[in-house]
Write a protein that holds these residues in place. Structure first.
Motif, mmCIF file in Angstrom:
data_model
loop_
_atom_site.group_PDB
_atom_site.id
_atom_site.type_symbol
_atom_site.label_atom_id
_atom_site.label_comp_id
_atom_site.label_asym_id
_atom_site.label_seq_id
_atom_site.Cartn_x
_atom_site.Cartn_y
_atom_site.Cartn_z
ATOM 1 N N SER A 120 -38.183 -0.753 -88.857
ATOM 2 C CA SER A 120 -36.977 -0.190 -89.064
ATOM 3 C C SER A 120 -36.908 1.116 -88.133
ATOM 4 N N SER A 121 -35.819 1.501 -87.658
ATOM 5 C CA SER A 121 -35.486 2.551 -86.801
ATOM 6 C C SER A 121 -35.722 3.864 -87.475
ATOM 7 N N ASP A 122 -35.693 3.898 -88.867
ATOM 8 C CA ASP A 122 -35.982 5.074 -89.581
ATOM 9 C C ASP A 122 -37.384 5.296 -89.889
ATOM 10 N N ASP A 123 -38.293 4.320 -89.719
ATOM 11 C CA ASP A 123 -39.742 4.480 -90.329
ATOM 12 C C ASP A 123 -40.528 4.861 -89.004
ATOM 13 N N HIS A 124 -41.794 5.068 -89.521
ATOM 14 C CA HIS A 124 -42.696 5.623 -88.516
ATOM 15 C C HIS A 124 -43.871 4.630 -88.683
ATOM 16 N N TYR A 125 -44.290 4.370 -87.184
ATOM 17 C CA TYR A 125 -45.394 3.458 -86.996
ATOM 18 C C TYR A 125 -46.683 4.055 -86.219
ATOM 19 N N LEU A 126 -47.779 3.368 -86.286
ATOM 20 C CA LEU A 126 -48.910 3.717 -85.602
ATOM 21 C C LEU A 126 -49.462 2.482 -84.910
ATOM 22 N N LEU A 127 -49.718 2.712 -83.625
ATOM 23 C CA LEU A 127 -50.425 1.398 -82.937
ATOM 24 C C LEU A 127 -51.798 1.863 -82.748
#
Length: 326
Positions: free
Chosen positions: A88-95
């Protein structure tokens, strides 16, 4: 009757042939790309694995995982594909990137924030995993110094923070923020610029001086090593060569003269009022180290230190430049 049945069969087959299954819409994917490396001058053994995982920062769920087998030594170009509907464009993710040894022990690791709009991470610096913490079920990243020789200056760099580098220089520490660069990683605080390119190339620029190229060193500088050993104050003098290291909490002072040929160890060192210096007396050697908070320029290389230091020993006075290491 047979003719009627044959006609009915033809009609039925024709009807079936006229029906077609609805076409499924193609799955849209997002591709996350980048290149990872570490700074240490070591080779990875055969069958080393680089794992790339995309993690939802809120839920902690791993949304996609890719394993690169037998990767050898850096740099490691990588790509990770994921269904567009999962991001989602609103969420935050970690690689999360982890370099595993053949026995599945994590050796290097890093985390980089990404989003559906920011899928290129260009350069990821992997940091050594603290082996002492692995048995406790955690993967704490160890603080590591990477050593360079930049002209006459020995520079040790700590890349623990993603958005800055800490430099250990002979005359002091400097924390440089990460600034935009066309390539590599560039750190600049207005007075000092440190620009790394890959795992073994760097360039140092100090104030208005010319830039100098940096090469890797096999060990940290004496100033950084003294800090790691627990030394609180260090001063170095020339003509004749001498230096002093003081460990305040332990009450110990090391005085080294004649290019290391003469070394004295003092215990029960007295710290003078207002931290104006140190006094020690042992084995017939009465030593007083006086600190003046005045800029001191090293007579050999021109570096400017924050303290002017005087050593008074058995009627002899020597001068030096020094600083606190912590």
């Amino acid at each position: 009757m047979k003719q009627v049945l044959w006609v009915a069969a033809v009609v039925f087959l024709a009807a079936c042939g006229g029906e077609s299954e609805p076409e499924s819409e193609p799955t849209m994917e997002i591709e996350i790309t980048g290149e990872a490396h570490y700074m240490e001058r070591i080779m990875m053994p055969p069958d080393t694995v680089l794992e790339i995982a995309l993690v939802d920062e809120v839920s902690g769920d791993r949304l996609a995982v890719e394993r690169m087998e037998d990767v050898g030594s850096p740099p490691y170009p990588f790509s990770l594909r994921i269904d567009q509907g999962l991001m989602s464009s609103d969420d935050h993710y970690l690689l999360q990137l982890t370099l595993y040894l053949p026995d599945a022990t994590p050796r290097f690791a890093a985390e980089v924030p990404v989003s559906s709009n920011q899928t290129s991470v260009s350069e990821v610096r992997l940091i050594g995993v603290d082996a002492s913490a692995q048995g406790m079920g955690s993967e704490t990243l160890a603080v590591e110094w990477h050593s360079f020789q930049c002209g006459d200056v020995a520079v040790d760099a700590n890349f623990e923070m993603d958005d800055q580098v800490t430099l250990s220089l002979p005359w002091g520490k400097a924390e440089l923020p990460l600034v935009p660069a066309a390539s590599g990683a560039r750190y600049d605080d207005g007075d000092i610029e440190f620009w790394t390119r890959g795992t073994d190339q760097a360039r140092l620029t100090i104030a208005d001086d010319d830039s100098v190229e940096c090469s890797l060193r096999d060990s940290v500088s004496p100033w950084t090593q003294a800090m790691l050993d627990g030394v609180d104050f260090r001063a170095v003098g020339n003509e004749p060569s001498w230096h002093v290291d003081v460990m305040e909490e332990e009450g110990i002072m090391f005085l080294t003269r004649d290019h290391g040929a003469n070394r004295l160890v003092f215990e029960n060192v007295e710290v003078l009022a207002d931290q104006a210096g140190y006094h020690a007396d042992a084995s017939g050697n009465d030593v007083k180290v006086m600190l003046a908070s005045e800029p001191c320029q090293d007579s050999m290389v021109g570096w400017t230190f924050p303290f002017t230091v005087s050593l008074e020993s058995n009627g002899q006075t020597l001068q030096a430049c020094g600083r606190f290491l912590h």
